[in-house]
Design an enzyme around this catalytic site. Structure first.
Site, short mmCIF file in Angstrom:
data_model
loop_
_atom_site.label_atom_id
_atom_site.label_comp_id
_atom_site.label_asym_id
_atom_site.label_seq_id
_atom_site.Cartn_x
_atom_site.Cartn_y
_atom_site.Cartn_z
N ASP A 165 -35.56 35.95 -81.12
CA ASP A 165 -34.57 34.96 -81.58
C ASP A 165 -34.66 33.67 -80.77
O ASP A 165 -34.38 32.58 -81.28
CB ASP A 165 -33.15 35.53 -81.54
CG ASP A 165 -32.79 36.11 -80.19
OD1 ASP A 165 -31.60 36.49 -80.04
OD2 ASP A 165 -33.65 36.22 -79.32
N SER A 219 -34.60 40.56 -82.01
CA SER A 219 -34.17 40.00 -80.72
C SER A 219 -34.18 41.02 -79.60
O SER A 219 -33.15 41.28 -78.93
CB SER A 219 -32.79 39.40 -80.89
OG SER A 219 -32.78 38.58 -82.04
N ARG A 269 -28.62 39.32 -90.36
CA ARG A 269 -28.70 38.42 -91.53
C ARG A 269 -30.01 38.63 -92.28
O ARG A 269 -31.05 38.89 -91.67
CB ARG A 269 -28.72 36.97 -91.02
CG ARG A 269 -27.47 36.14 -91.23
CD ARG A 269 -27.77 34.74 -90.71
NE ARG A 269 -27.52 34.66 -89.28
CZ ARG A 269 -26.43 34.04 -88.80
NH1 ARG A 269 -25.57 33.51 -89.65
NH2 ARG A 269 -26.22 33.99 -87.52
C1 0WK Z 1 -27.86 33.34 -83.83
C2 0WK Z 1 -29.33 33.56 -84.16
C3 0WK Z 1 -29.74 34.96 -83.84
C4 0WK Z 1 -29.39 35.28 -82.39
C5 0WK Z 1 -27.94 35.02 -82.18
C6 0WK Z 1 -27.60 35.26 -80.74
O1 0WK Z 1 -29.56 33.30 -85.52
O2 0WK Z 1 -31.09 35.13 -84.03
O3 0WK Z 1 -29.73 36.60 -82.09
O4 0WK Z 1 -27.60 33.68 -82.50
O5 0WK Z 1 -26.24 35.05 -80.57
P1 0WK Z 1 -25.18 36.23 -80.65
O6 0WK Z 1 -24.93 36.47 -82.08
O7 0WK Z 1 -25.77 37.41 -79.93
O8 0WK Z 1 -24.01 35.68 -79.94
C1 BGC Z 2 -33.12 40.64 -75.59
C2 BGC Z 2 -33.87 39.39 -75.96
C3 BGC Z 2 -33.00 38.49 -76.82
C4 BGC Z 2 -31.69 38.24 -76.13
C5 BGC Z 2 -30.81 37.37 -76.92
C6 BGC Z 2 -31.79 40.27 -74.98
O1 BGC Z 2 -31.06 41.43 -74.76
O2 BGC Z 2 -33.87 41.40 -74.67
O3 BGC Z 2 -35.03 39.72 -76.66
O4 BGC Z 2 -33.68 37.29 -76.99
O5 BGC Z 2 -31.05 39.45 -75.88
O6 BGC Z 2 -30.45 37.90 -78.12
#
Ligand code: 0WK
Ligand code: BGC
Ligand code: 0WK
Ligand code: BGC
Length: 898
Positions: A638, A584, A520
């Site tokens: 994140d 992240s 994003r």
């Molecule tokens: C939404 C946050 C973002 C984070 C994500 C983790 O804005 O920074 O990395 O959640 O969730 P995912 O999209 O990996 O399920």
């Molecule tokens: C990364 C972290 C991150 C997490 C959640 C992990 O794989 O090492 O830095 O916070 O994923 O996105």
């Protein structure tokens, strides 16, 4: 014809039949519903038969078949030759009146004696054999191998058996025979046995119908409609016991004086009223009572009432059947009436034949009306406009009466035109069905045992969780301490974020959010003071796989390309805005705007990045593009962004949790505990990078072969072991590995590993969330599996759902154990008896999985009893948090400049 004056009440038009169908549908609903079932006339008894045979049943079985006109004992040999073949050796034993109307002990001793004789004859006494017991009376069951008799019906009236478990009575009787060793695996009703027997030949068979001495039907009902049995998954066979339809007066307007008279003279007045209008035990009697009345009124046999007409049971079903035979019906009638010393005239014979036809037609039509209700319910359960199905049938009346079957089929065809019904006569009786039920029960039991063995490795008993909590705690300490920091697997990376928002933040900021499911770019406007608010505009951009796993330059050029599109789109290309970069991945930071990538995780593997400062790489990419300039003020993880986003609403939020593609947690640690950063005052946020917990092998004892498979197939084998057991990127793969293993064991998909199942990554974690949704009917689970190219049976989908639940539950409990370690540390940091704290959470697994967040929260409560932990879902993602951090950093920077 004068006789019609008597019979018109027994003639039922299709409108009346459709009304009977509607009444029976209502009765079925009453019997299934928890609050009305106790008083329902039609009992709708759960049979605990949940699945139809799948052809893998094999072995030798014994079957007892009691309750019909004959008592049969069978030796069933089922061959696992994929051709569903079985061999049957049977023997019938009489059921003497003194046994049918004696006492319980005598009845079961008699059955055991017959079985002993049968095994003697078949030379089976040396074998330990499983047994299926067909017991054709209404029984309340709480499991397959148990049944409490509710009431005797038909010609049985044995004392001391009602309200007792007939399986334990049989066991007791069998134990008296030292030389036979059988294991009663299943008690089934003859309708259920018939359905299973026919199901062996036609997998579409989901209704069992008996029209014999008694009458009854069973069918496969959706579990979610059966209030009396736990669970909503799949289907279970319901023994309707429709013989009692009308016992609450629901059919009184259709019952004639003859029906009432017959009932008064029966063994169980007021009971089984529907059965008494239908089954072969009663039809002959009905005909007798009608002929008696007509004779008394001089309409037959010159009004001469003979003994036969006055004798109960004198006219039997076999007489009625014979009199209705196509060709020789009339001569049979003459012969039979003559034998009964009625010396009939030609007209008498025709009239008597007519009476028989009307009585047996009514019987067939009433059956059709009730069956139509069951078929309609099946069609509605499946949400089909048209339905094809098979009804397995048995019973002397249906099989031997010359016209009954035809009348029944035609009536069903008229009453439920939307159902295409195949009527399949049972071959070999319900005994074979009972053996199939026993075989399926044994297969399911074996399956369950092996499934539990496979899933046992994923169960984390409380003791293990406490241990894991303490192990995580030790790793947190290792990461904080100067002397152990370097080797620590849980890196405990300082973030240089020293405080959560205090409401003074304000201004316009850009934010990038990279590393989750979506990339994003955001514009964040923060107002402080009375008009305190945060406005956000964002755009989601894709990061193609070849960019994620290309070169670092390509990756950052792609990021800057997206940035340019966004600035263009927002018309702010000229504005040199401060930017916060949510990145992240594990970064070692020397300051808020410096972050060296320790190692890629999740799906990223871009070259020339690890060990590099990602802020520099972004700045270089912006320079390379030479189209706009930005002030990159902060790079944050994140988890930190999430903590700040939630901290803006709740100052008590000092922990950030991500359970998404990856998993991680950060928290505000006391500076005095962060030995690698100067200063002891205040706090700083630590990015734990707990995803790497166990990379030193400390949790290998809970890692299963499936976890090792997933790790070996990952982009970073040996790394992020905790993450690979808990996060969205990997849970689907763990499930796939388990499904492959269970399929290899023949427990799933008939042992066939399809191309799809071999495809890595096909089982995305979103499918777990879909499959585990409560009240998701199995057809929908099967639909999800079908989308994956997995053709599954009901049972398969139940197992798949259990595997998904075991994998996601373990993940949630593992995360809970880790988080409990963090909140406990916070409590000890503050040296308080009870800690109140808020955790800001984000990530698709936490947000979208139906059970993950609840199980995680329960685990934290269990493992950190002195902490009151509130969980706050981050609505706006970590981009907002990054902007807030940028605002704080910017303010501190400006203060520093002054
Ligand atoms: C939404 C946050 C973002 C984070 C994500 C983790 O804005 O920074 O990395 O959640 O969730 P995912 O999209 O990996 O399920
Ligand atoms: C990364 C972290 C991150 C997490 C959640 C992990 O794989 O090492 O830095 O916070 O994923 O996105
Ligand atoms: C044959 C089945 C048996 C069932 C009987 C019913 O094997 O389980 O009870 O049909 O028909 P009847 O013998 O009462 O006519
Ligand atoms: C019994 C049922 C049985 C039916 C057919 C009825 O009298 O209550 O359990 O299925 O007869 O045998």
């Amino acid at each position: 014809m004068a006789v019609d004056r008597y019979l018109y009440q027994l003639r039922l038009s299709d409108d009346v039949l459709l009304d009977v169908t509607a009444r029976f549908q209502a009765e079925m609903g009453k019997g299934l519903a928890r609050d009305t079932s106790p008083t329902a006339a039609v009992k709708m008894l759960p049979s605990f038969v949940r699945s139809l045979p799948d052809g893998s049943e094999k072995g030798d079985f014994l079957a007892l078949d009691l309750g019909g006109s004959q008592f049969h004992i069978h030796w069933v040999k089922e061959f696992d030759d994929g051709k569903q073949s079985s061999q049957l050796e049977s023997k019938s034993y009489p059921t003497p009146k003194e046994v049918m109307q004696g006492n319980g002990a005598e009845l079961f001793d008699y059955i055991a004696d017959c079985l002993s004789d049968f095994m003697e004859t078949k030379n089976l006494k040396h074998k330990k054999l499983p047994l299926g017991f067909t017991f054709s009376f209404p029984c309340k069951q709480t499991k397959l191998e148990e049944g409490v008799l509710l009431a005797w019906t038909k010609h049985f009236r044995v004392r001391g058996v009602q309200d007792t478990d007939v399986v334990s009575s049989l066991h007791r009787a069998l134990q008296k025979h030292q030389d036979i060793d059988v294991d009663v695996l299943a008690l089934v009703n003859d309708t259920v046995g018939t359905m299973m027997t026919c199901g062996y030949d036609d997998q579409r068979c989901e209704v069992g119908l008996i029209i014999g001495t008694g009458t009854n039907a069973c069918y496969m009902e959706e579990m979610r409609h059966i209030d009396l049995v736990e669970g909503d998954e799949g289907r279970m066979c319901i023994n309707t016991e429709w013989g009692a339809f009308g016992d609450d007066g629901a059919l009184d307007d259709l019952r004639t004086e003859f029906d009432r008279e017959l009932d008064l003279g029966s063994l169980n007045p007021g009971k089984q009223l529907f059965e008494k209008m239908i089954s072969s035990l009663y039809l002959g009697e009905l005909v007798r009572l009608i002929l008696l009345k007509m004779t008394k009124e001089g309409l037959l046999f010159n009004g001469k009432v003979s003994t036969a007409l006055l004798t109960k049971g004198k006219i039997e079903m076999k007489h009625v059947s014979a009199m209705e035979k196509y060709k020789e019906g009339l001569s049979n009638t003459k012969e039979i009436l003559t034998e009964l010393k009625l010396f009939p005239s030609e007209e008498d014979c025709v009239a008597v034949q007519h009476v028989c036809a009307v009585v047996s037609s009514r019987s067939a039509k009433l059956c059709a009306a009730a069956l139509a209700a069951i078929l309609t319910r099946l069609r509605e359960n499946k949400q089909l406009l048209r339905m094809r199905t098979t009804v397995g049938i048995d019973g002397g009346l249906y099989k031997t009466h010359p016209k009954f079957a035809g009348r029944l089929h035609r009536a069903v065809g008229r009453l439920v035109p939307a159902c295409e019904v195949r009527f399949l006569r049972s071959r070999g009786g319900s005994g074979r069905g009972a053996a199939v039920v026993a075989a399926v029960a044994r297969r399911l039991a074996a399956q369950r045992r092996r499934l539990h063995t496979a899933l046992a490795a994923l169960l984390l008993p409380p003791a293990i969780l406490w241990e894991l909590r303490d192990k995580m705690r030790a790793e947190l300490e290792h990461g904080l301490k100067r002397e152990t920091q370097a080797q620590a697997t849980v890196k405990m990376l300082p973030t240089f974020v020293r405080g959560t928002p205090d409401g003074t933040e304000k201004g316009k900021f850009l934010a990038l959010d990279l590393g989750g499911t979506n990339f994003r770019v955001l514009l964040v406007k923060i107002k402080s003071g009375r008009r305190r608010s945060v406005q956000m505009y964002n755009k989601i951009f894709a990061i193609p796989l070849e960019i994620m796993q290309g070169t670092g330059e390509e990756l950052f050029d792609h990021i800057v390309q997206c940035l340019a599109d966004f600035l263009e789109y927002m018309g702010i290309k000229g504005a040199r805005l401060p930017l916060g970069f949510t990145f992240s991945f594990p970064c070692r930071q020397a300051s808020i705007d410096k972050g060296t990538l320790v190692g890629w995780t999740k799906g990223f593997k871009a070259t020339d990045c690890e060990g590099e400062d990602v802020v520099d790489m972004l700045r270089e990419a912006i320079r390379r593009r030479n189209e706009f300039d930005l002030d990159i003020v902060a790079v944050v993880n994140d988890t930190v962004g999430t903590m700040m986003t939630c901290g803006y609403e709740d100052p008590n939020c000092e922990i950030g949790l991500i359970a998404g593609t990856g998993t991680n947690v950060c928290y505000m640690e006391d500076m005095k505990n962060i030995e690698i950063v100067e200063g002891n005052e205040g706090k700083m946020c630590i990015n734990t990078e707990w995803g790497a917990f166990g990379d030193n092998g400390c949790i290998d004892y809970i890692r299963t072969k499936y976890d090792r498979e997933v790790d070996e197939g990952s982009l970073n084998p040996g790394k992020q072991r905790y993450e690979k057991m808990t996060s969205g990127m990997y849970l689907g793969e763990i499930v796939r590995q388990i499904l492959i293993d269970l399929t290899k064991q023949g427990l799933l998909f008939r042992g066939h590993i399809s191309e799809s199942l071999r495809k890595k990554g096909i089982f995305e974690t979103k499918f777990l969330s879909q499959i585990e949704r409560d009240r998701l009917a199995l057809p929908q689970v099967r639909h999800v599996l079908r989308q994956l190219g997995l053709d599954s049976t009901c049972e398969d989908s139940i197992i798949v759902k259990e595997v998904c639940a075991a994998v996601s539950t373990r993940a949630a409990r593992l995360c809970g154990a880790g988080l409990a370690a963090v909140v406990e540390k916070k409590r000890e940091n503050q040296g308080v008896e009870r800690l109140q704290i808020t955790v800001g959470a984000d990530g698709t697994l936490y947000k979208l999985h139906p059970h993950f967040s609840r199980i995680l929260q329960e685990t934290v409560k269990e493992l950190a009893p002195q902490c009151d932990v509130s969980f706050m879902l981050s609505e706006d993602g970590s981009g907002k948090g990054a902007a807030l951090i940028t605002a704080v950093a910017k303010r501190l920077h400006n203060v520093g400049q002054k």
